[in-house]
Enzyme design. Sequence first.
Site, PDB file in Angstrom:
ATOM      1  N   SER A 136       0.861  -1.179   0.000  1.00 51.15           N
ATOM      2  CA  SER A 136       0.000   0.000   0.000  1.00 51.15           C
ATOM      3  C   SER A 136       0.900   1.232   0.000  1.00 51.15           C
ATOM      4  O   SER A 136       1.870   1.297  -0.759  1.00 51.15           O
ATOM      5  CB  SER A 136      -0.949  -0.035   1.205  1.00 51.15           C
ATOM      6  OG  SER A 136      -1.824   1.067   1.187  1.00 51.15           O
ATOM      7  N   TYR A 150      -4.432   8.445  -6.662  1.00 44.40           N
ATOM      8  CA  TYR A 150      -3.548   7.468  -6.027  1.00 44.40           C
ATOM      9  C   TYR A 150      -4.051   7.116  -4.630  1.00 44.40           C
ATOM     10  O   TYR A 150      -4.158   5.930  -4.269  1.00 44.40           O
ATOM     11  CB  TYR A 150      -2.134   8.048  -5.961  1.00 44.40           C
ATOM     12  CG  TYR A 150      -1.063   7.103  -5.491  1.00 44.40           C
ATOM     13  CD1 TYR A 150      -0.558   6.120  -6.335  1.00 44.40           C
ATOM     14  CD2 TYR A 150      -0.519   7.204  -4.210  1.00 44.40           C
ATOM     15  CE1 TYR A 150       0.449   5.261  -5.915  1.00 44.40           C
ATOM     16  CE2 TYR A 150       0.477   6.354  -3.781  1.00 44.40           C
ATOM     17  CZ  TYR A 150       0.966   5.381  -4.633  1.00 44.40           C
ATOM     18  OH  TYR A 150       1.961   4.531  -4.213  1.00 44.40           O
ATOM     19  N   LYS A 154      -5.348   3.572  -2.993  1.00 41.66           N
ATOM     20  CA  LYS A 154      -4.670   3.007  -1.822  1.00 41.66           C
ATOM     21  C   LYS A 154      -5.604   2.916  -0.619  1.00 41.66           C
ATOM     22  O   LYS A 154      -5.546   1.942   0.143  1.00 41.66           O
ATOM     23  CB  LYS A 154      -3.425   3.832  -1.480  1.00 41.66           C
ATOM     24  CG  LYS A 154      -2.318   3.754  -2.516  1.00 41.66           C
ATOM     25  CD  LYS A 154      -1.760   2.340  -2.677  1.00 41.66           C
ATOM     26  CE  LYS A 154      -0.521   2.304  -3.564  1.00 41.66           C
ATOM     27  NZ  LYS A 154      -0.003   0.932  -3.734  1.00 41.66           N
TER      28      LYS A 154
END
Length: 281
Positions: A136, A150, A154
Amino acid sequence: MAAERKVWLITGAGRGLGVDIAKAALAAGHAVVATGRDAAKVAAALGPHDDLLTVKLDVTRPVDAQAAVGAVVANFGRLDVLVNNAGNFFAGFFEELSPDQVRNQIETLLFGPMNVTRAALPTMRKQRSGLLVTISSTAGISGQMFCTAYAAAKFGIEGWMESLTPEVAPFGIRTMLIEPGFFRTELLSNSSTTYAQPTIEDYAERTKEIVTAWKGMDGKQGGDAAKLADALVTLVALQDPPARFAAGSDAVQTFEAKADTLLAQARAHLALSTSLALEDA
């Protein structure tokens, strides 16, 4: 040699952190199936090794994931450790990221690991053992400017893995999230990072400052990817691997700051928060 030889499947093993993880696992005496979109590049990056198999795998293609897991079982008879590492980075202010760029980000970083994990689970359930490792990011713990796509992916990984953990625990399958801060990998290189095209004047000055700073940081990050790979091998060998591992002192600071922030937010309107029950409840 490792105390217990395990069979690893690693995605995104042709460059960056994936190369370091594959090399560390091999050095510890494990068998490794290293994958990437171009198997020849993976083989070139890792070199020859008796316990290494390189396989083509585009994580966005479920058929590739099924084939890769099939190759693991056909060659080594089992699958002990899956490392979901493959990734890319679409950076920019949300308004300037195109819908296709956001979808591409989530397709690779969230649906990609889901594809490979879905392919791996039947084998691990049959074995009644296995470890699902997903790389992660501190961006999955705390969002930040220029990381909307992003961080969305995540954060999705975090919730997915947390929820998957109790589902697979009865079968002896464990999960582990690795949360790196800034490591000297290739994530900020031109081959991994795509910047949104500047189109809105209101963001122009900050975009220029951030892109300049991040490009200047490429290759100068403080984290040692080889040490992270060694740490991962150590964690995998533990009887009780952690659900989350803060990778780097900056990651520890992010964890602590997020915990403090959540506690403060929980208490900020405590009377109102706790006044919402039905009167007859």
